[in-house]
Scaffold this active site. Structure first.
Site, PDB file in Angstrom:
ATOM      1  N   HIS A  86       2.272   0.233 -14.833  1.00  0.00           N
ATOM      2  CA  HIS A  86       2.551   0.229 -16.069  1.00  0.00           C
ATOM      3  C   HIS A  86       2.908  -1.004 -16.542  1.00  0.00           C
ATOM      4  CE1 HIS A  86       2.456   2.587 -20.091  1.00  0.00           C
ATOM      5  NE2 HIS A  86       2.721   3.381 -19.394  1.00  0.00           N
TER       6      HIS A  86
ATOM      7  N   THR B 277      -7.358   3.779  -0.895  1.00  0.00           N
ATOM      8  CA  THR B 277      -6.801   4.144   0.757  1.00  0.00           C
ATOM      9  C   THR B 277      -7.308   5.816   0.650  1.00  0.00           C
ATOM     10  OG1 THR B 277      -5.712   4.946   2.031  1.00  0.00           O
ATOM     11  CG2 THR B 277      -5.106   4.856  -0.759  1.00  0.00           C
TER      12      THR B 277
END
Length: 534
Positions: A505, A453
């Site tokens: 994560h 983006t």
């Protein structure tokens, strides 16, 4: 000798279709590439055109019945030049009988047309919402572009339907007019729901065959199916293909009867690249990467407020962003990249690049190619989570976030490892244009293994992008800004960009995320490495 009229070859994901509308009936003459029948599948509407000039001999699959891939739908007979049975030769032996028969047919035809005019109607159609994909439950009527009584041409846009993924366009099934609206703007509609009633013919729904000169017009019925653009006459399939590829029709040589442009002519022009629109003829501004915010009319007063319903696309964006934050262990790491080498390379070759590939050399192509190389080195970043499973992708499909007036959408570049820099830039430009026009399809935004983006086009210096599930990472580009940097013991002014990598994560360790972003930084600071594959 009869020719089979067959359904097209359906994609693997489409098991069957439904015969929606026969545009011709037995005995009607058709020209090659003229639309005969439409087939609705659960994803798209497919057009079946005449394989050659001829006459509809028999219909084997009626409207509403299901059909399979390449199934025979009907039979096409030989062309019928005199309006009688092409196989009949006995009629020529009795000229007077033929004349009487033609006269009776003519009288009957005139009576039928007069009755049609007096009752005020041509053939009536239900205007339906498209068949929504399985992942789309319902839609919202966005904008009616026509109101009851308005005259419309075949394939002219009638109404927009907003779903939670894309905006779908509903077009006129033939020349005619809208008779009645059965759903208003803002109403919720389901797949294939009837939206309006449509009547073939003139603006008043009475048709145009009741005039004195209708006999001569009958010989030109094919013109109702074709469209004249300038001095060119296009078959429906040719018109559609030319519009999809944004071609200059005046540059396409027609090989059909009377110079008619056929689908094959457009396909040849696309392959040869001989019908591209020149820069002067393209009325779209060259730079529209940063669309302005939509204007909202707020009522006057001391403390004015205006309440409007959130669009379905905006609701879905909000839902997915919140879901991503709630379900993923999201973390962001940052780095910065010196854009000097990329900017020098772009400055040196941008003119010859545009001349060679007919597209501008931007920055996004470099980032897509650098990300592709980094994803191959760090497969965890290119993976996704499915329940308790990890799915490793042996390909790189990179989504590119595109801001549109209706909200943020993420079309996907497929197999970027095999794409050249010019291919990347062309596809991104096409995504941007179709995004602004609301013409991106659901298939354009499905899948994707990684997302990029670019908030820099709006002036963002640094931000934290949110994951696009089920992907496990997203990279944010930002504004290029000159800053004083220490280079070999000296202070130099360099064009710098902050990069941000948000990652899940649960899947990606911090070490891998940092090294992934460092790999992109090193590739961009020495772009010859990935351009030369070293």
């Amino acid at each position: 000798m009869a020719t089979d009229i067959k359904a097209p070859s359906f994609p693997e994901s489409v098991a069957e279709g439904t015969v929606a509308t026969w545009h011709k009936k037995p005995g009607d003459s058709v020209s090659r590439d003229e639309l005969i029948v439409e087939i609705e599948t659960d994803k798209v509407v497919l057009e079946v055109v005449a394989p050659e000039d001829g006459t509809i001999k028999e219909i084997l699959i009626d409207e509403g019945e299901t059909c399979e891939s390449e199934q025979v739908l009907g039979q096409l007979g030989e062309p019928n030049a005199d309006g009688g049975d092409a196989s009949s030769s006995d009629a020529s032996d009795d000229e007077s009988a033929s004349d009487d028969s033609a006269s009776d047919a003519e009288d009957s035809d005139k009576q039928e047309k007069a009755q049609k005019a007096s009752t005020g109607g041509g053939k009536s159609h239900d205007v339906k919402a498209p068949a929504f994909p399985e992942s789309v439950q319902e839609g919202t009527i966005g904008t009616w572009h026509k109101k009851p009584g308005d005259a419309v041409k075949r394939d002219e846009l009638i109404v927009d339907i907003e779903t939670d993924k894309v905006v779908l366009e509903v077009v006129a099934p033939a020349d005619g007019s809208l008779k009645e609206l059965k759903a208003e703007e803002g109403d919720t509609v389901e797949s294939e729901q009837v939206l309006a009633t449509f009547v073939e013919g003139g603006a008043d729904g009475s048709g145009s065959d009741s005039e004195e000169g209708s006999d001569s017009k009958g010989a030109d019925d094919k013109g109702d199916q074709d469209e004249q653009v300038g001095d060119k006459i296009l078959a429906p399939s040719a018109r559609k293909l030319a519009a999809e590829n944004d071609l200059d029709v005046s540059k396409i040589e027609g090989t059909g009867k009377g110079g008619r442009v056929l689908k094959e002519d457009v396909q040849r022009a696309i392959k040869e690249g001989s019908a591209k629109k020149s820069a002067s003829s393209d009325k779209t501004p060259a730079k529209k990467d940063a669309p302005s915010a939509p204007q909202v009319d707020v009522p006057e007063g001391d403390r004015p407020e205006k309440r409007v319903p959130m669009s379905r696309l905006r609701q879905t964006i909000a839902k997915r962003l919140v879901q991503a934050q709630q379900t993923a262990a999201m973390l962001t790491t940052y780095n910065e990249v010196d854009m000097t080498e990329v900017m020098n390379l772009r400055s040196q070759y941008k003119d010859v690049f545009q001349k060679t590939h007919d597209v501008k050399l931007g920055f996004m192509g470099f980032f897509v190619k650098a990300a592709t190389e980094a994803l191959k080195r760090f497969p965890d970043v290119n993976a996704s989570i499915d329940g308790t499973d990890i799915v490793y992708h042996g390909y790189q499909d990179i989504g590119v976030a595109v801001s549109t007036p209706r909200g943020l959408v993420v079309p996907v570049l497929r197999d970027t490892d095999s794409m050249k820099l010019a291919d990347v830039e062309k596809n991104i430009g096409d995504f941007g244009k179709r995004g602004r026009e609301g013409k991106l399809g659901i298939e354009d935004m499905q899948g994707g293994t990684f997302t990029i983006t670019n908030g820099g086009i709006f002036g963002s210096l640094m931000s934290t992008p949110i994951l696009n599930p089920p992907q496990t990472a997203i990279m944010g580009m930002h504004k290029i800004q000159e800053r004083p940097m220490a280079v070999n013991g000296k202070v130099e002014i360099r064009p710098m960009m902050y990069l941000a990598l948000s990652y899940d994560h649960r899947m990606i360790d911090g070490k891998d995320a940092v090294q992934f972003l460092v790999a992109i930084k090193e590739l961009l600071e020495d772009p010859a490495r990935f351009l030369l594959d070293v």
